[in-house]
Design an enzyme around this catalytic site. Structure first.
Site, PDB file in Angstrom:
ATOM      1  CG  ASP A 115      36.450  39.874  35.452  1.00 36.77           C
ATOM      2  OD1 ASP A 115      36.805  40.313  36.628  1.00 36.77           O
ATOM      3  OD2 ASP A 115      35.459  39.343  35.183  1.00 36.77           O
ATOM      4  CD  GLU A 137      33.109  37.729  36.683  1.00 34.39           C
ATOM      5  OE1 GLU A 137      33.600  38.233  37.504  1.00 34.39           O
ATOM      6  OE2 GLU A 137      32.974  36.612  36.634  1.00 34.39           O
TER       7      GLU A 137
HETATM    8  O1  LIG Z   1      32.548  36.399  40.585  1.00 32.77           O
HETATM    9  C1  LIG Z   1      33.823  36.756  40.650  1.00 32.77           C
HETATM   10  C2  LIG Z   1      34.694  36.749  39.519  1.00 32.77           C
HETATM   11  O2  LIG Z   1      34.613  35.775  38.731  1.00 32.77           O
HETATM   12  C3  LIG Z   1      36.144  37.227  39.970  1.00 32.77           C
HETATM   13  O3  LIG Z   1      36.616  37.633  38.701  1.00 32.77           O
HETATM   14  C4  LIG Z   1      36.978  36.157  40.396  1.00 32.77           C
HETATM   15  O4  LIG Z   1      36.282  35.563  41.422  1.00 32.77           O
HETATM   16  C5  LIG Z   1      38.350  36.516  40.900  1.00 32.77           C
HETATM   17  O5  LIG Z   1      38.171  37.520  42.003  1.00 32.77           O
HETATM   18  P1  LIG Z   1      39.625  38.020  42.741  1.00 32.77           P
HETATM   19  O6  LIG Z   1      40.031  38.823  41.542  1.00 32.77           O
HETATM   20  O7  LIG Z   1      38.908  38.681  43.930  1.00 32.77           O
HETATM   21  O8  LIG Z   1      40.117  36.875  43.269  1.00 32.77           O
END
Ligand SMILES: O=C[C@H](O)[C@H](O)[C@H](O)COP(=O)(O)O
Length: 321
Positions: A115, A137
């Site tokens: 993630d 998550e």
């Molecule tokens: O709720 C969203 C998650 O925690 C995402 O993993 C986090 O916001 C990172 O997102 P991105 O990869 O779009 O920056």
């Protein structure tokens, strides 16, 4: 605002990297923020093995990992994978790329989760949830043996909250103003401001996959003891979960202008406490990943200036694949 790499600020702003060895002959290497995310994601998928139960993250970085896993399944390079999505949107994406899905009820222990994150501190503590998926998550990633976090360099901070951007807290909608005020007061010394997350278009409250609201906390100063802050937030009636992921990441993959860095945390006395290993694969390795991406997406990929950095042998070898 304490973003470690201010030149990355702004989504998808091109990053200009001077080639180290061919400065006079080659054009500058340009990697967008999204390309860095993809590089980190592809690196993380190298940890995936057939037969694994996988936590599938949410967001613009994790989506590249989900696509790649689907691609490897379709190519027959992976098989017998079960995915546990961390949001409705990832559920939809995973189905669309052919990943068989299940849930925590059927698979309470996962082999691996991949993630993204919104902030990463030097101890691999995270802020997550700016996409609103923090609760699922945290449930899924808290149940996995290995949790690989994938980010571009812009996510690195000296301390959580240090980007000056949101630290999300999921709360029940009932009397949300009361809960938001209590959260602000809890972190008064850190100059905390709490704002209900709303949709940009209609101004309606953002509602999570679980039917809750999100209060985004903004800090002017370091909040100090993260464990104490976490406990205090979770003790507040009305709070469902917060976006600090403390001691959860086991591996961190950072894609940046110099290459890909992989950090692992060692487990000591039941807690993940020590950064055990750091390795850096320099820009040529990144270039090779980039070339592989170009090859696998040949129909749509634009020619990459990174080709300039690849030794001729590697270039030919890769084209033979
Ligand atoms: O709720 C969203 C998650 O925690 C995402 O993993 C986090 O916001 C990172 O997102 P991105 O990869 O779009 O920056």
């Amino acid at each position: 605002m304490a973003i470690a790499y201010p030149h990355f600020i702004g989504s998808d702003m091109p990053i200009v990297v001077e080639p180290p060895l061919m400065a006079s002959a080659a054009p500058p290497v340009i990697l967008t923020q999204d390309e860095l995310k993809k590089i980190a994601a592809y690196k993380a998928v190298e940890f995936v093995e057939s037969g694994m139960v996988l936590g599938l993250g949410t967001g613009s970085t994790a989506k590249h990992a989900v696509s790649r896993i689907g691609e490897l399944l379709q190519q027959g390079k992976l098989h017998n994978i079960v995915g546990i999505p961390t949001s409705k949107i990832t559920h939809e994406q995973a189905l669309s790329v052919g990943i068989p899905l299940s849930d925590l009820d059927a698979h309470p222990v996962l082999d691996l989760a991949i993630d993204g994150a919104d902030e990463v501190d030097p101890f691999m503590n995270l802020v997550k949830g700016r996409g609103g998926s923090l609760l699922r998550e945290k449930m899924v990633e808290g149940a996995c043996k290995k949790f690989v976090v994938i980010v571009d360099e812009s996510k690195l901070v000296k301390h959580l909250g240090g980007s000056g951007l949101a630290m999300p807290v999921e709360i029940v909608p009932f009397c949300w103003k009361f809960t938001a005020k209590r959260l602000e007061l809890m972190f008064e010394e850190a100059g905390c401001v709490g704002k209900l997350r709303r949709f940009v278009g209609n101004g309606e409250p953002f509602v999570t996959d679980n039917g809750n609201y999100i209060v985004d906390l903004y800090f002017k100063r370091d909040i100090g003891d993260l464990r104490a802050a976490s406990d205090a937030i979770l003790r507040l009636a009305g709070v469902v979960e917060h976006g600090m992921f403390l001691d959860m990441a086991t591996t961190l993959i950072v894609a940046g202008e110099l290459g890909v860095t992989v950090k692992n945390k060692e487990v000591l006395g039941g807690r993940r406490v020590k950064i055990a290993e750091t390795s850096l694969e320099f820009i040529n390795a990144v270039a090779q990943v980039q070339l592989k991406l170009c090859l696998s997406l040949r129909a749509t990929a634009k020619p990459s200036p990174l080709l300039w950095l690849i030794p001729l042998e590697s270039y030919l070898l890769l084209f033979d694949l």
